[in-house]
Motif scaffolding. Structure first.
Motif, PDB file in Angstrom:
ATOM      1  N   ASP A   1      48.081  18.269  42.603  1.00 48.98           N
ATOM      2  CA  ASP A   1      47.492  17.226  42.945  1.00 48.98           C
ATOM      3  C   ASP A   1      46.403  17.426  44.100  1.00 48.98           C
ATOM      4  O   ASP A   1      45.348  16.728  44.267  1.00 48.98           O
TER       5      ASP A   1
ATOM      6  N   ALA B   1      43.537   8.748  42.389  1.00 46.51           N
ATOM      7  CA  ALA B   1      44.304   9.893  42.582  1.00 46.51           C
ATOM      8  C   ALA B   1      44.881   9.977  43.955  1.00 46.51           C
ATOM      9  O   ALA B   1      46.221  10.457  43.970  1.00 46.51           O
TER      10      ALA B   1
ATOM     11  N   HIS C   1      49.007   9.487  44.220  1.00 43.72           N
ATOM     12  CA  HIS C   1      49.810  10.734  45.027  1.00 43.72           C
ATOM     13  C   HIS C   1      50.504  10.200  46.005  1.00 43.72           C
ATOM     14  O   HIS C   1      51.677  10.672  46.071  1.00 43.72           O
TER      15      HIS C   1
ATOM     16  N   LYS D   1      54.768   9.183  38.392  1.00 41.99           N
ATOM     17  CA  LYS D   1      53.299   9.239  38.640  1.00 41.99           C
ATOM     18  C   LYS D   1      52.632   8.646  37.238  1.00 41.99           C
ATOM     19  O   LYS D   1      51.602   8.095  37.449  1.00 41.99           O
TER      20      LYS D   1
END
Ligand SMILES: [Fe+2]
Ligand SMILES: [Fe+2]
Length: 150
Positions: free
Chosen positions: A10, A40, A44, A139
């Protein structure tokens, strides 16, 4: 997969999005890359807070690091929201991206250098894989929920 490997991947993706944003002269691409970065980073940070940080709090020496990390997530989220309301073609946008990149670089280094070694010392591979599978599940759920506000 080992949760530390998922997190590392990530981080690399997020870094590559920062580079693409810095390097492009194409406004459409800039807009696309920022949307990806927004998603993202928010996903994350959220998965780390829901899955990773609570799981590692029992490891020795992680409490303060996790408290710090959570504050840095808050800071990053706030800058992301500010960026979301700016046109990517503005100078202010570029300055804020540079600030966010610094915050994230520092944060990622702390996670990979300090947090990871403490986790390796306290959890075996099997445990890290278990957390990894939970991380992946949460996720993918969050990926369908979080997107840049239009
Ligand atoms: Fe983090
Ligand atoms: Fe992270």
């Amino acid at each position: 997969m080992d949760v530390l490997e998922i997190i590392r991947a990530d981080h690399r993706l997020i870094e590559s999005l920062f580079s693409q944003i810095e390097q492009t002269n194409d406004n459409y691409k800039l807009y696309e890359c920022f949307n990806q970065l927004y998603e993202a980073l928010n996903v994350h940070a959220e998965v780390e807070e829901q899955v990773f940080y609570p799981a590692i709090r029992n490891c020795q020496g992680t409490n303060e690091l996790v408290d710090d990390a959570q504050k840095e997530h808050e800071e990053a989220r706030q800058i992301l929201e500010e960026l979301g309301s700016l046109s990517p073609t503005k100078d202010e946008f570029k300055q804020k991206i540079a600030t966010l990149k610094q915050v994230i670089q520092h944060h990622v280094q702390e996670e990979e250098n300090e947090v990871f070694s403490k986790v390796r010392a306290c959890m075996n591979e099997e445990e890290r894989f278990q957390i990894g599978s939970k991380f992946a599940t949460v996720k993918s759920k969050l990926q369908s929920e979080i997107s840049v506000p239009s």
